[in-house]
Design an enzyme around this catalytic site. Structure first.
Site, PDB file in Angstrom:
ATOM      1  N   LEU A  29      12.927  -2.717   4.811  1.00  0.00           N
ATOM      2  CA  LEU A  29      13.136  -3.711   3.748  1.00  0.00           C
ATOM      3  C   LEU A  29      13.163  -5.127   4.327  1.00  0.00           C
ATOM      4  N   TYR A  51      -8.960 -21.674   2.001  1.00  0.00           N
ATOM      5  CA  TYR A  51      -8.953 -22.155   3.388  1.00  0.00           C
ATOM      6  C   TYR A  51     -10.366 -22.595   3.780  1.00  0.00           C
ATOM      7  N   LYS A 107      -5.957 -22.214  -3.780  1.00  0.00           N
ATOM      8  CA  LYS A 107      -6.139 -22.872  -2.483  1.00  0.00           C
ATOM      9  C   LYS A 107      -7.073 -22.037  -1.621  1.00  0.00           C
ATOM     10  N   LYS A 137      -2.286  -4.488  15.912  1.00  0.00           N
ATOM     11  CA  LYS A 137      -2.832  -3.305  15.236  1.00  0.00           C
ATOM     12  C   LYS A 137      -3.832  -2.590  16.149  1.00  0.00           C
ATOM     13  N   TYR A 176      -1.616 -10.615  14.811  1.00  0.00           N
ATOM     14  CA  TYR A 176      -1.515  -9.429  13.938  1.00  0.00           C
ATOM     15  C   TYR A 176      -2.557  -8.390  14.317  1.00  0.00           C
ATOM     16  N   ILE A 215       0.842  -1.201   0.000  1.00  0.00           N
ATOM     17  CA  ILE A 215       0.000   0.000   0.000  1.00  0.00           C
ATOM     18  C   ILE A 215       0.875   1.249   0.000  1.00  0.00           C
ATOM     19  N   PHE A 220       2.587   3.525   7.380  1.00  0.00           N
ATOM     20  CA  PHE A 220       2.122   2.253   6.813  1.00  0.00           C
ATOM     21  C   PHE A 220       2.923   1.060   7.336  1.00  0.00           C
ATOM     22  N   ASN A 261      -7.326  -4.766   0.879  1.00  0.00           N
ATOM     23  CA  ASN A 261      -6.882  -4.107  -0.360  1.00  0.00           C
ATOM     24  C   ASN A 261      -6.452  -5.128  -1.408  1.00  0.00           C
ATOM     25  N   ILE A 263      -5.254 -12.877  -2.967  1.00  0.00           N
ATOM     26  CA  ILE A 263      -5.501 -12.692  -4.405  1.00  0.00           C
ATOM     27  C   ILE A 263      -4.232 -12.899  -5.244  1.00  0.00           C
ATOM     28  N   THR A 276      -6.435  -1.244  10.284  1.00  0.00           N
ATOM     29  CA  THR A 276      -7.212  -2.265   9.585  1.00  0.00           C
ATOM     30  C   THR A 276      -8.573  -2.484  10.245  1.00  0.00           C
ATOM     31  N   ASP A 277      -9.515  -2.992   9.462  1.00  0.00           N
ATOM     32  CA  ASP A 277     -10.829  -3.332  10.038  1.00  0.00           C
ATOM     33  C   ASP A 277     -10.749  -4.559  10.948  1.00  0.00           C
ATOM     34  N   GLU A 278      -9.616  -5.276  10.884  1.00  0.00           N
ATOM     35  CA  GLU A 278      -9.496  -6.491  11.697  1.00  0.00           C
ATOM     36  C   GLU A 278      -9.450  -6.198  13.197  1.00  0.00           C
TER      37      GLU A 278
HETATM   38  P1  NAD Z   1       3.266  -4.967   3.416  1.00  0.00           P
HETATM   39  O1  NAD Z   1       3.601  -6.142   4.271  1.00  0.00           O
HETATM   40  O2  NAD Z   1       3.115  -5.163   1.939  1.00  0.00           O
HETATM   41  O3  NAD Z   1       4.375  -3.820   3.613  1.00  0.00           O
HETATM   42  C1  NAD Z   1       4.881  -3.484   4.845  1.00  0.00           C
HETATM   43  C2  NAD Z   1       6.134  -2.626   4.653  1.00  0.00           C
HETATM   44  O4  NAD Z   1       6.608  -2.220   5.954  1.00  0.00           O
HETATM   45  C3  NAD Z   1       7.286  -3.355   3.963  1.00  0.00           C
HETATM   46  O5  NAD Z   1       7.866  -2.528   2.984  1.00  0.00           O
HETATM   47  C4  NAD Z   1       8.255  -3.633   5.095  1.00  0.00           C
HETATM   48  O6  NAD Z   1       9.619  -3.699   4.686  1.00  0.00           O
HETATM   49  C5  NAD Z   1       8.012  -2.445   6.020  1.00  0.00           C
HETATM   50  N1  NAD Z   1       8.376  -2.701   7.419  1.00  0.00           N
HETATM   51  C6  NAD Z   1       8.052  -3.791   8.159  1.00  0.00           C
HETATM   52  N2  NAD Z   1       8.584  -3.677   9.395  1.00  0.00           N
HETATM   53  C7  NAD Z   1       9.224  -2.479   9.436  1.00  0.00           C
HETATM   54  C8  NAD Z   1       9.942  -1.796  10.438  1.00  0.00           C
HETATM   55  N3  NAD Z   1      10.127  -2.315  11.661  1.00  0.00           N
HETATM   56  N4  NAD Z   1      10.462  -0.574  10.154  1.00  0.00           N
HETATM   57  C9  NAD Z   1      10.296  -0.043   8.913  1.00  0.00           C
HETATM   58  N5  NAD Z   1       9.638  -0.657   7.925  1.00  0.00           N
HETATM   59  C10 NAD Z   1       9.113  -1.860   8.179  1.00  0.00           C
HETATM   60  O7  NAD Z   1       1.960  -4.346   4.051  1.00  0.00           O
HETATM   61  P2  NAD Z   1       0.716  -3.602   3.355  1.00  0.00           P
HETATM   62  O8  NAD Z   1      -0.277  -4.616   2.937  1.00  0.00           O
HETATM   63  O9  NAD Z   1       1.216  -2.611   2.396  1.00  0.00           O
HETATM   64  O10 NAD Z   1       0.088  -2.859   4.626  1.00  0.00           O
HETATM   65  C11 NAD Z   1       0.487  -1.511   4.958  1.00  0.00           C
HETATM   66  C12 NAD Z   1      -0.307  -1.043   6.151  1.00  0.00           C
HETATM   67  O11 NAD Z   1      -1.691  -1.076   5.843  1.00  0.00           O
HETATM   68  C13 NAD Z   1      -0.139  -1.902   7.400  1.00  0.00           C
HETATM   69  O12 NAD Z   1      -0.105  -1.041   8.519  1.00  0.00           O
HETATM   70  C14 NAD Z   1      -1.382  -2.771   7.428  1.00  0.00           C
HETATM   71  O13 NAD Z   1      -1.721  -3.138   8.748  1.00  0.00           O
HETATM   72  C15 NAD Z   1      -2.396  -1.815   6.844  1.00  0.00           C
HETATM   73  N6  NAD Z   1      -3.560  -2.430   6.173  1.00  0.00           N
HETATM   74  C16 NAD Z   1      -3.371  -3.340   5.175  1.00  0.00           C
HETATM   75  C17 NAD Z   1      -4.476  -3.855   4.497  1.00  0.00           C
HETATM   76  C18 NAD Z   1      -4.303  -4.843   3.367  1.00  0.00           C
HETATM   77  O14 NAD Z   1      -5.304  -5.343   2.854  1.00  0.00           O
HETATM   78  N7  NAD Z   1      -3.101  -5.134   2.905  1.00  0.00           N
HETATM   79  C19 NAD Z   1      -5.758  -3.461   4.867  1.00  0.00           C
HETATM   80  C20 NAD Z   1      -5.914  -2.520   5.903  1.00  0.00           C
HETATM   81  C21 NAD Z   1      -4.799  -2.015   6.536  1.00  0.00           C
HETATM   82  O1  TDX Z   2      -4.221 -19.084   0.131  1.00  0.00           O
HETATM   83  C1  TDX Z   2      -5.085 -18.499   0.784  1.00  0.00           C
HETATM   84  N1  TDX Z   2      -6.370 -19.003   0.794  1.00  0.00           N
HETATM   85  C2  TDX Z   2      -7.384 -18.414   1.490  1.00  0.00           C
HETATM   86  O2  TDX Z   2      -8.520 -18.907   1.458  1.00  0.00           O
HETATM   87  C3  TDX Z   2      -4.809 -17.290   1.531  1.00  0.00           C
HETATM   88  C4  TDX Z   2      -3.414 -16.713   1.544  1.00  0.00           C
HETATM   89  C5  TDX Z   2      -5.849 -16.695   2.210  1.00  0.00           C
HETATM   90  N2  TDX Z   2      -7.098 -17.250   2.198  1.00  0.00           N
HETATM   91  C6  TDX Z   2      -8.202 -16.535   2.879  1.00  0.00           C
HETATM   92  C7  TDX Z   2      -7.950 -16.035   4.286  1.00  0.00           C
HETATM   93  C8  TDX Z   2      -8.839 -14.801   4.340  1.00  0.00           C
HETATM   94  O3  TDX Z   2     -10.171 -15.171   4.642  1.00  0.00           O
HETATM   95  O4  TDX Z   2      -8.443 -15.355   2.094  1.00  0.00           O
HETATM   96  C9  TDX Z   2      -8.806 -14.245   2.922  1.00  0.00           C
HETATM   97  C10 TDX Z   2      -7.796 -13.117   2.725  1.00  0.00           C
HETATM   98  O5  TDX Z   2      -6.554 -13.555   3.264  1.00  0.00           O
HETATM   99  P1  TDX Z   2      -5.278 -12.586   3.383  1.00  0.00           P
HETATM  100  O6  TDX Z   2      -4.912 -12.082   2.037  1.00  0.00           O
HETATM  101  O7  TDX Z   2      -4.255 -13.287   4.197  1.00  0.00           O
HETATM  102  O8  TDX Z   2      -5.906 -11.329   4.143  1.00  0.00           O
HETATM  103  P2  TDX Z   2      -6.581 -11.134   5.602  1.00  0.00           P
HETATM  104  O9  TDX Z   2      -6.127 -12.166   6.556  1.00  0.00           O
HETATM  105  O10 TDX Z   2      -8.054 -10.940   5.379  1.00  0.00           O
HETATM  106  O11 TDX Z   2      -5.880  -9.740   6.021  1.00  0.00           O
HETATM  107  C11 TDX Z   2      -5.721  -8.681   5.043  1.00  0.00           C
HETATM  108  O12 TDX Z   2      -6.675  -7.673   5.202  1.00  0.00           O
HETATM  109  C12 TDX Z   2      -6.590  -6.887   6.356  1.00  0.00           C
HETATM  110  C13 TDX Z   2      -4.318  -8.074   5.126  1.00  0.00           C
HETATM  111  O13 TDX Z   2      -3.342  -9.099   4.946  1.00  0.00           O
HETATM  112  C14 TDX Z   2      -4.129  -7.358   6.423  1.00  0.00           C
HETATM  113  O14 TDX Z   2      -2.848  -6.726   6.460  1.00  0.00           O
HETATM  114  C15 TDX Z   2      -5.192  -6.326   6.569  1.00  0.00           C
HETATM  115  O15 TDX Z   2      -5.110  -5.736   7.830  1.00  0.00           O
END
Ligand code: NAD
Ligand code: TDX
Length: 331
Positions: free
Chosen positions: A35, A204, A202, A151, A147, A12, A77, A177, A188, A120-122
């Site tokens: 990184l 779950y 796959k 958060k 996790y 993100i 982030f 996202n 995804i 996050t909504d989690e």
């Molecule tokens: P991501 O895992 O793709 O990226 C995380 C980044 O943070 C990486 O570049 C990593 O190197 C860096 N990082 C990790 N630990 C660090 C540290 N100690 N110091 C500095 N950098 C560090 O994550 P993302 O999916 O891009 O999520 C970004 C933010 O959005 C997170 O706070 C996550 O909780 C939140 N979020 C994600 C989703 C989602 O669907 N992915 C949804 C809602 C909220």
């Molecule tokens: O192979 C898989 N098969 C499967 O069924 C994987 C990797 C996941 N899943 C399921 C688990 C969840 O119900 O799919 C859904 C989405 O899984 P993830 O991509 O791991 O996301 P989730 O656990 O929902 O969390 C994500 O959304 C909220 C982000 O990873 C978080 O960072 C964010 O806070």
């Protein structure tokens, strides 16, 4: 305006940096990123000459303090972000997601810098599958995994620093996202890259769990809306009315990639697997005027599939290790 973006080499964050440079060409952007396995410098390669990049840990006071001191705004982030990893080893989740936020809050407090916290909504736990209710800013916190517990704890630290020390902070809690540059451990992109390799997706459990999908660019536009029009101390929920079961998503991916929609495998469920997330974003929409641009999930998904097909060099180096790790858990 000088903006410090933490975690800008992640999914993100990298999209946020790119969008920010596009929407605000005069902004000076510094990225702080450790990184980790999830950070990828190539995600920023095409904008590398327009940003300052610092490799470092948000939990390290000596790194964080001078960077915050010279910023007008911090958008945070950086996190350990994958639920499955937090079930295997919660240690880095506590360190980065809690200690890291503590260090950032202390620094923005010392230097009186505006802070926006990405969450996050989690943090709210889950909803029943057949419940018409959705999460609102009044929903009590009830996180399920290591996790989401870290958060939730970080959100509470932000609220305490606002109330106790007058820190100028806002919080946004977004739903799931999707889009370019998402790590292939996530649902995804894992299934898209599996199919590119001829491997069946796959799911779950029974695939009934529901997630509320939003395109990463709509999330980031909402973050800017909160920074610009949100009220200090407030929490905004970000979501685009995108609830779908995991099975529905996998069927769409299969169809879009030219496979039979039944060509998936059911695998071991995630322990403590949250059933359903659903966001009511009325407060965000009413107070900031934000609306999503990507209203058609299927076409956003088709774009994401095209992106992973075109960027195999970006994800290929990690594919074997990610799948080996899942295989060791029967997933
Ligand atoms: P991501 O895992 O793709 O990226 C995380 C980044 O943070 C990486 O570049 C990593 O190197 C860096 N990082 C990790 N630990 C660090 C540290 N100690 N110091 C500095 N950098 C560090 O994550 P993302 O999916 O891009 O999520 C970004 C933010 O959005 C997170 O706070 C996550 O909780 C939140 N979020 C994600 C989703 C989602 O669907 N992915 C949804 C809602 C909220
Ligand atoms: O192979 C898989 N098969 C499967 O069924 C994987 C990797 C996941 N899943 C399921 C688990 C969840 O119900 O799919 C859904 C989405 O899984 P993830 O991509 O791991 O996301 P989730 O656990 O929902 O969390 C994500 O959304 C909220 C982000 O990873 C978080 O960072 C964010 O806070």
């Amino acid at each position: 305006m000088k903006i410090l973006v933490t975690g800008g080499a992640g999914f993100i964050g990298a999209n946020f940096v790119r969008q920010t440079l596009e929407m605000r060409p005069a902004a000076a952007v510094t990225v702080l990123d450790k990184l980790t396995y999830a950070g990828n410098l190539t995600s920023l390669a095409d904008v590398a000459d327009r940003i300052d990049f610092v490799t470092g840990d948000v939990a390290d006071r000596d790194v964080v303090d001078p960077l915050v001191a010279e910023s007008d705004l911090v958008v945070h982030f950086a996190a350990e972000s994958h639920n499955d990893n937090s079930l295997e080893d919660p240690t880095p989740f506590v360190q980065t997601n809690l200690v890291g936020v503590f260090q950032l809050l202390e620094a923005v407090r010392r230097h009186k810098v505006r802070y926006h916290h990405i969450s996050t909504d989690e943090v709210f736990g889950d909803l029943a599958l057949d419940d018409p209710a959705r999460f609102t800013p009044a929903t009590p916190y009830n996180p399920s995994s290591p996790y989401s517990a870290t958060k939730a704890g970080s959100d509470l630290l932000v609220r305490a620093w606002v109330r106790s020390f007058g820190v100028a902070a806002t919080i946004s809690n977004c739903s799931n996202n999707y889009g370019p540059y998402q790590h292939i451990e996530k649902f995804i992109p894992r299934q898209i890259t599996n199919l590119i390799d001829g491997i069946r997706p796959k799911l779950y459990g029974a695939g009934r769990n529901v997630r509320d999908w939003i395109h990463v660019c709509d999330h980031n536009r909402a973050v800017w809306a909160v920074i610009e029009a949100g009220r200090i101390g407030e929490t905004y929920l970000i979501g685009a009315d995108g609830e779908l079961s995991n099975k529905q998503v996998v069927e769409m991916i299969l169809e879009e990639m030219g496979w039979d929609p039944h060509d998936f495998d059911l695998v071991a469920d995630r322990p403590g697997h949250d059933l359903r997330y659903g966001i009511d974003a009325a407060k965000l929409r009413e107070e900031t005027g934000w609306t999503p641009v990507f209203s058609d999930f299927r076409s956003g998904l088709a774009d994401a599939i095209a992106w992973y097909r075109a960027h195999e060099d970006w994800w290929r180096p990690q594919k074997q290790a990610v799948e080996a790790r899942y295989a060791s858990h029967g997933q």
